[in-house]
Design an enzyme around this catalytic site. Structure first.
Site, PDB file in Angstrom:
ATOM      1  CG  ASP A 306      -1.882   1.173   1.202  1.00 35.24           C
ATOM      2  OD1 ASP A 306      -2.936   1.031   0.559  1.00 35.24           O
ATOM      3  OD2 ASP A 306      -1.580   2.223   1.822  1.00 35.24           O
ATOM      4  CG  LEU A 307       1.490   3.292  -3.604  1.00 32.33           C
ATOM      5  CD1 LEU A 307       1.209   4.147  -4.839  1.00 32.33           C
ATOM      6  CD2 LEU A 307       2.932   2.783  -3.616  1.00 32.33           C
ATOM      7  CG  ASP A 350      -3.195   3.752  -2.391  1.00 29.12           C
ATOM      8  OD1 ASP A 350      -4.094   2.944  -2.132  1.00 29.12           O
ATOM      9  OD2 ASP A 350      -2.731   4.542  -1.554  1.00 29.12           O
TER      10      ASP A 350
END
Length: 439
Positions: A306-307, A350
């Site tokens: 996960d960004l 994302d």
């Protein structure tokens, strides 16, 4: 009573000698050819010029044409009449010493010939009847030929040994080989791409030599070397005794259809923004990797990424910049896992998931995680913007952390959230309950 007696036939006689015309009229009546209403079945023209006018105006069923006229002689007479009445059968009239000229007239398009002074009504009736039959057959053959030449599919006719005897223009457009280049050759030696094995062709030959129709798809090669996908149907042609004499092959270029099918399949299994495998394709590949690992007692690692701080980029710079950033992230992630057996996928938003298939030990995932974190930590230059990101990575390993697709995905996701709570920009392996160990 012969067949001509049952028909009303109009006959154009192009003959300059009135005496010969009279004999023809007598023989026409004796042959039983009826009048058309109150009109005589015979229309007379003493010259070629008047014959051309009469042929155009009266549209006769048959033309009796003298090859020695005041304004034309020989083959030119036949050619001129064929030009104005191409669908009307022509019977040429010759003198006693002109058999060679008569035969040349047949080659020029006449249907038959009679020697003046040597035929009676039965010969005339028979010649007219045969000329009409041959003309109908030729018209039908011309129709078939035109149809075969105009169809979009390529058509080949071969003998029983697969030697080409005829090919239509569509075959030339499809393959690049002209009719002259094709006749006498074998399709296999011209078009073989090497994409089909010997068993493929063996099954095909077993089918058609048994007298059955064969249908299939294959990859062939054009004259210029390019490949194309082809749908092929081969039908045996037998004689009256059931013996195979020829094969007819119908060929359709399906390259565009195949390309469209591949594009649809690609879109169904890939993310439209990054072109990475989507959730569906990832699940399929993970299922296959787990099946292989069960057979080989191997290890599979799943990494959920996960960004960090992506939402502020979207909120402040807009979705267009956010989309470009996701594309660049996808590129960097792919560069960190160069093995063909590994998969980088976009899971949504994302979130990205990486499948490491066939690793030797669980800690191999640590090396990849370090590369991923370093790649995400480098600033991104998107247009005029310098953007800093990082990633939180959760790792689940088969068989310790799950033995099926859903369990591994769930546990990798849980491990990712533990990486978030540990301060982000790090990785965590899944541990049962809430125990988390940093790699």
């Amino acid at each position: 009573m012969n067949e001509s007696a049952h028909r009303r036939i109009s006959i154009l006689v192009v003959e300059d000698d009135p005496g010969d015309l009279g004999l023809i009229q007598v023989n026409v009546r004796l042959a039983g050819i009826r009048r058309i209403g109150d009109r005589d079945p015979v229309v007379w023209a003493p010259t070629l010029a008047k014959g051309v006018v009469a042929a155009t105006a009266s549209k006769p069923d048959v033309i009796l044409l003298d090859l020695s006229l005041p304004d034309s002689t020989g083959l030119e007479t036949v050619e001129a009449m064929r030009a104005v009445a191409p669908e009307v059968p022509i019977i040429v009239l010759t003198g006693q010493d002109n058999h060679r000229l008569a035969e040349e007239a047949l080659q020029a398009g006449a249907q038959d010939y009679l020697v003046k002074g040597q035929f009676q009504h039965d010969a005339l009736g028979r010649a007219i009847r045969h000329a009409l039959v041959r003309q109908r057959l030729e018209s039908r053959l011309s129709l078939f030929r035109a149809a075969l030449n105009s169809v979009a599919n390529g058509i080949l006719i071969t003998d029983i040994h697969s030697t080409i005897e005829w090919a239509n223009p569509a075959f030339t457009r499809m393959t690049g080989f002209s009719l002259a280049e094709s006749v006498g050759r074998h399709p296999g030696e011209m078009l073989n791409s090497g994409k089909q094995d010997q068993q493929f062709y063996q099954r095909m030959w077993e089918t058609i030599l048994a007298g059955r129709v064969w249908t299939g798809e294959l990859i062939n090669r054009r004259k210029d070397g390019s490949l194309f996908a082809e749908a092929l149907t081969i039908s045996p042609v037998t004689d009256s005794n059931g013996r195979i004499q020829h094969f007819v092959a119908i060929k359709q270029d399906i390259s565009e259809r195949k390309a469209n099918e591949e594009r649809v399949q690609h879109l169904a299994h890939h993310d439209q923004l990054t072109d990475l495998p989507n959730r569906s394709l990832l699940s399929d590949r993970l299922f296959q990797a787990l099946a292989q690992a069960r057979r080989d007692r191997g290890i599979v690692a799943l990494m959920f990424i996960d960004l960090d701080r992506f939402k502020p980029v979207n909120d402040t710079l807009g979705h267009d910049i956010g989309d470009l950033l996701l594309k660049e992230v996808a590129f960097r992630l792919q560069a960190c896992v160069p093995r063909d057996s590994d998969t980088v996928s976009r899971f949504g938003g994302d979130e990205f998931v990486i499948l490491l298939a066939q690793i030797e030990k669980a800690t191999d995932a640590v090396v990849v995680a370090g590369k991923l974190l370093a790649a995400l930590d480098r600033p991104f230059l998107i247009g005029p913007h310098h953007i800093s990101l990082s990633g939180s990575i959760g790792i689940a390993v088969y068989p310790q952390h799950g033995e099926d697709v859903n369990q591994l995905l769930k546990n990798a996701d849980i491990a990712m959230y533990h990486a978030k709570t540990a301060g982000r920009n790090c990785y965590r392996f899944f541990r049962e309950v809430t125990e988390v160990t940093e790699g």
